[in-house]
Write a protein that holds these residues in place. Structure first.
Motif, short mmCIF file in Angstrom:
data_model
loop_
_atom_site.label_atom_id
_atom_site.label_comp_id
_atom_site.label_asym_id
_atom_site.label_seq_id
_atom_site.Cartn_x
_atom_site.Cartn_y
_atom_site.Cartn_z
N SER A 23 -46.12 -2.80 -13.61
CA SER A 23 -45.01 -2.65 -12.66
C SER A 23 -45.49 -2.26 -11.27
CB SER A 23 -44.02 -1.60 -13.19
OG SER A 23 -43.46 -2.02 -14.42
N ASN A 74 -37.95 -4.55 -22.28
CA ASN A 74 -37.65 -5.35 -23.46
C ASN A 74 -38.37 -6.69 -23.39
OD1 ASN A 74 -35.87 -3.55 -24.76
ND2 ASN A 74 -34.25 -4.11 -23.34
N THR A 106 -38.19 -7.67 -19.55
CA THR A 106 -37.19 -7.21 -18.60
C THR A 106 -37.71 -5.98 -17.84
OG1 THR A 106 -36.11 -5.75 -20.18
CG2 THR A 106 -35.36 -8.06 -20.09
N SER A 107 -36.99 -5.61 -16.82
CA SER A 107 -37.40 -4.48 -15.98
C SER A 107 -37.37 -3.16 -16.77
CB SER A 107 -36.52 -4.38 -14.75
OG SER A 107 -35.15 -4.28 -15.12
N ASP A 108 -36.62 -3.11 -17.87
CA ASP A 108 -36.62 -1.90 -18.68
C ASP A 108 -37.52 -2.03 -19.91
OD1 ASP A 108 -33.33 -2.43 -20.23
OD2 ASP A 108 -35.11 -3.69 -20.04
N THR A 140 -35.19 -8.57 -12.20
CA THR A 140 -34.70 -7.92 -13.43
C THR A 140 -35.49 -8.35 -14.66
OG1 THR A 140 -33.04 -9.65 -13.72
CG2 THR A 140 -32.37 -7.68 -12.49
#
Length: 123
Positions: free
Chosen positions: A73, A56, A52-54, A32
């Motif tokens: 990624s 941030n 983070t994985s999104d 994560t």
């Protein structure tokens, strides 16, 4: 479990730059966030930065204007571009991956760590 391999440490003069890399393998789908801590001789291990994985990003205030964390990624790799390095940045830099795993009806969160890479800044 996730395995982390760091690279890119070394010795540079004050004001110089280094780029650290950390490649993750194994159960990467549980990750994560990935980032870096550092530990200077005789001191605690301190947070440096993570992403983070999104997407941030967070930085410690001591590096915010000098370091940049990024990720690839597709390759499960994070990078730490370190510019305007100072002698106080001398430390062993550890990559970590925060993981979240569902176990039955609960979720377990834990971190995996790399072996560390030495960064030395000469004044």
């Amino acid at each position: 479990q996730v395995q982390l391999v760091e690279s890119g440490g070394g010795l540079v003069q004050s004001g110089g730059s280094l780029r650290l890399s950390c490649a993750a393998s194994g159960n990467v789908f549980s990750i994560t966030a990935m980032g870096w801590y550092r530990q200077a001789p005789g001191k605690m291990r301190d947070f440096v930065a993570h992403v983070t994985s999104d997407g941030n990003r967070q930085y410690d205030s001591s590096v915010k204007d000098r370091f940049t964390i990024s990720r690839d990624s597709a390759k499960n790799t994070v990078f730490l571009q370190m510019n305007n390095l100072k002698p106080d940045d001398t430390a062993v830099y550890f990559c970590y991956a925060r993981q979240s795993v569902v176990e039955g009806t609960s979720t377990r969160t834990f971190s995996s760590w790399g072996q560390g890479t030495q960064v030395t800044i000469a004044s």
